[in-house]
Design an enzyme around this catalytic site. Structure first.
Site: not given
Length: 317
Positions: A176, A243-244, A273, A291, A294
């Site tokens: 990180d 994530a992305r 996307e 996607h 969540a």
């Protein structure tokens, strides 16, 4: 005051806002009509998820806008700094979906190590005619227990993923750019817990050491994982991205999958996307989801109530 939840909001969020005196509109407005709709209906708050974009044009066109909210973590579909410069509050829900995303990571990991994504494609086609052939094709699975999971980005979602990995008996390493170490507390159903300290290390060393790699970073200007990084990884590595899109070079990933350098990939997000490349969609070594990191009922409930709480705090207090 009116709230436009253009990408939807949970019933609990609606009830909390209505109880506080807000009118909640859940009509889905086309991207090009958002500004007109906000102005014509005197909307004060626009809530989005990943589908609707709130860029400079909408911000400039809607002087009555007071809050822009993102149901989720990443806010790359909102011009955050510009909105704030115009006096608009920008909110999100970084803690609400961590467990949901982490569980999807492991859905992809389990799918990859046991070839479930490919077996589920082929069993309906060949299960009655080539059962023994398929059994042989999928007979070389591996276990996650005892393996090393490399987590790129050890924020909230990365830590939730680490907890699940530790619970499975995996070794966890992390890299990180902003965090040197984290205390990861694994809690059990009976109230007991254990805490492990994870010290972060360089990306280069993580790529060389990890058996499986999962990415949890915001949108980037360039690739976190490209051809050079893939080359440094262990043969047979598994890679998951919930994530992305755009943090992994998909062209390089497909080449690494085809060569056998990468055993499998799990992708919930994509560079192009919402129109992923056909070479990604048709690759037998990639576990695919649209996607939905969540997209659990529990996460959406938490997101709705957290957004409502923040809106009420800003506009009522």
């Amino acid at each position: 005051m009116k709230v436009l939840a253009n990408d939807g909001i949970s019933k609990s969020g609606i009830l909390a806002l209505e109880k506080a005196g807000f009118e909640v509109i859940t009509t889905k407005v086309a991207q090009e009509q958002v500004a007109n709709y906000v102005n014509e209906n005197n909307v004060s708050v626009v809530l989005v998820r990943s589908a609707t974009k709130v860029r400079k044009d909408i911000i400039d066109a809607c002087p009555g806008l007071k809050i822009i909210g993102r149901g989720g973590v990443g806010m790359d579909n909102i011009d955050v700094d510009y909105a704030k410069s115009k006096g608009i509050s920008v909110i999100n829900t970084p803690a609400s979906s961590s467990e949901s995303v982490a569980e999807l990571v492991f859905a992809h990991l389990f799918s990859g190590v046991r070839f479930l994504h490919d077996a589920n494609r082929n069993m309906p086609l060949e299960g009655d005619s080539n059962f023994e052939g398929l059994k042989k094709a999928y007979a070389n699975g591996v276990e996650l227990r005892g393996k090393t999971l490399g987590i790129v980005g050890i924020g909230r979602i990365g830590q939730a993923t680490a907890k699940m990995a530790l619970g499975l008996g995996m070794k966890v390493i992390a890299s990180d750019s902003f965090i040197e170490k984290v205390d990861v507390k694994v809690e059990f159903f009976d109230g007991q817990s254990i805490t492990t300290i994870i010290k972060t290390q360089s990306l280069e060393s993580l790529f060389k050491e990890a058996d499986f790699i999962t990415v949890h970073v915001p949108a980037q200007d360039g690739y976190i994982i490209g051809a050079t990084e893939l080359e440094t990884m262990k043969p047979g590595v598994g890679i998951v991205n919930c994530a992305r899109g755009g943090v992994i070079d998909e062209v390089a990933l497909v080449k690494a999958l085809d060569s056998g350098k990468v055993l499998f990939a799990g992708l919930d997000v994509f560079e192009n996307e919402p129109n992923p490349e056909i070479t990604i969609l048709m690759n037998q070594k990639i576990s695919l989801t649209p996607h939905i990191g969540a997209a659990t009922m529990e996460a959406q409930d938490r997101i709705g109530t957290e957004l409502a709480s923040q809106i009420i705090s800003i506009l009522k207090n």
